[in-house]
Design a protein around this motif. Structure first.
Motif, mmCIF file in Angstrom:
data_model
loop_
_atom_site.group_PDB
_atom_site.id
_atom_site.type_symbol
_atom_site.label_atom_id
_atom_site.label_comp_id
_atom_site.label_asym_id
_atom_site.label_seq_id
_atom_site.Cartn_x
_atom_site.Cartn_y
_atom_site.Cartn_z
ATOM 1 N N ARG A 131 40.018 -48.484 32.442
ATOM 2 C CA ARG A 131 39.487 -49.708 33.031
ATOM 3 C C ARG A 131 39.441 -49.506 34.535
ATOM 4 O O ARG A 131 40.438 -49.114 35.137
ATOM 5 N N SER B 169 43.676 -49.207 34.739
ATOM 6 C CA SER B 169 44.552 -48.844 33.620
ATOM 7 C C SER B 169 43.983 -47.680 32.838
ATOM 8 O O SER B 169 42.771 -47.442 32.847
ATOM 9 N N THR C 11 40.841 -44.410 27.360
ATOM 10 C CA THR C 11 40.056 -45.587 27.683
ATOM 11 C C THR C 11 40.498 -46.040 29.063
ATOM 12 O O THR C 11 41.686 -46.325 29.275
ATOM 13 N N GLU D 81 34.520 -55.294 36.968
ATOM 14 C CA GLU D 81 35.369 -54.432 36.145
ATOM 15 C C GLU D 81 34.544 -53.825 35.019
ATOM 16 O O GLU D 81 33.666 -54.468 34.455
ATOM 17 N N LYS D 82 34.863 -52.574 34.703
ATOM 18 C CA LYS D 82 34.213 -51.865 33.596
ATOM 19 C C LYS D 82 35.275 -51.109 32.821
ATOM 20 O O LYS D 82 36.330 -50.782 33.354
ATOM 21 N N GLU D 83 34.951 -50.828 31.568
ATOM 22 C CA GLU D 83 35.869 -50.058 30.728
ATOM 23 C C GLU D 83 35.076 -48.968 30.034
ATOM 24 O O GLU D 83 33.996 -49.224 29.495
ATOM 25 N N TYR E 92 35.292 -46.536 42.540
ATOM 26 C CA TYR E 92 36.085 -47.236 41.530
ATOM 27 C C TYR E 92 37.561 -47.058 41.828
ATOM 28 O O TYR E 92 37.996 -45.990 42.255
ATOM 29 N N GLU F 187 46.264 -44.128 37.351
ATOM 30 C CA GLU F 187 46.142 -45.542 37.723
ATOM 31 C C GLU F 187 46.379 -45.710 39.212
ATOM 32 O O GLU F 187 47.236 -45.055 39.799
#
Length: 158
Positions: free
Chosen positions: A91, A152, A89, A100-102, A148, A133
């Motif tokens: 972020r 995380s 996953t 922000e997107k996840e 982007y 990261e």
């Protein structure tokens, strides 16, 4: 054949769908039989609908059966690391808009953008794979180009 990754849950979901579709077969066959008995098939909407449903059922059954043997089933609970891989996953923040997107990266047969997962085969998914990261990635997407920064990477399991 390729070894497409899929989560245990995604694999089970496809198996359940396959089972449900196979159980629906006799119902559709019966509907075709009953519609045929009504006579003229040229203007028989019930017959046309049942034949269309039968075509969909058979195509989807064949598709799922052909894919099941090609899957590499992955238990999401066993994954960890500091790089973006299947099951991670991620972020991110759009460098231009600060939005922000996840995303959770899954296989193409289980990804569902509406629930926050994307395919590892999608432009964004494939571009994120292998990065860490803090890295910035510029991706060509249908709407243009986006950059982007990875904020995380988590492994949440199932």
């Amino acid at each position: 054949m390729s070894n497409t990754p899929i989560s245990v849950q995604g694999y089970q979901k496809l198996e359940q769908e396959l089972d449900r579709l196979k159980k629906e077969r006799p119902i559709v066959i019966q509907a075709i039989k009953e519609a045929r008995e009504e006579g003229d098939l040229k203007e028989n909407a019930g017959y046309d609908a049942a034949r269309e449903r039968q075509g969909f059922l058979e195509a989807r059954i064949n598709y799922i059966e052909s894919k099941l043997s090609a899957f590499n089933v992955v238990d999401l609970n066993t994954l960890s690391g500091n790089k973006v891989i299947f099951g991670a996953t991620v972020r991110v923040v759009d460098i231009d808009t600060d939005e922000e997107k996840e995303f959770t990266l899954l296989g193409p047969d289980e990804a569902d953008f509406a629930s926050g997962s994307i395919s590892i085969s999608s432009p964004v998914g494939s571009a994120l794979l292998g990065h860490e990261e803090g890295e910035e990635i510029t991706i060509d997407i249908p709407k243009g180009r986006v950059t982007y920064e990875i904020l995380s990477i988590e492994f949440r399991g199932a």
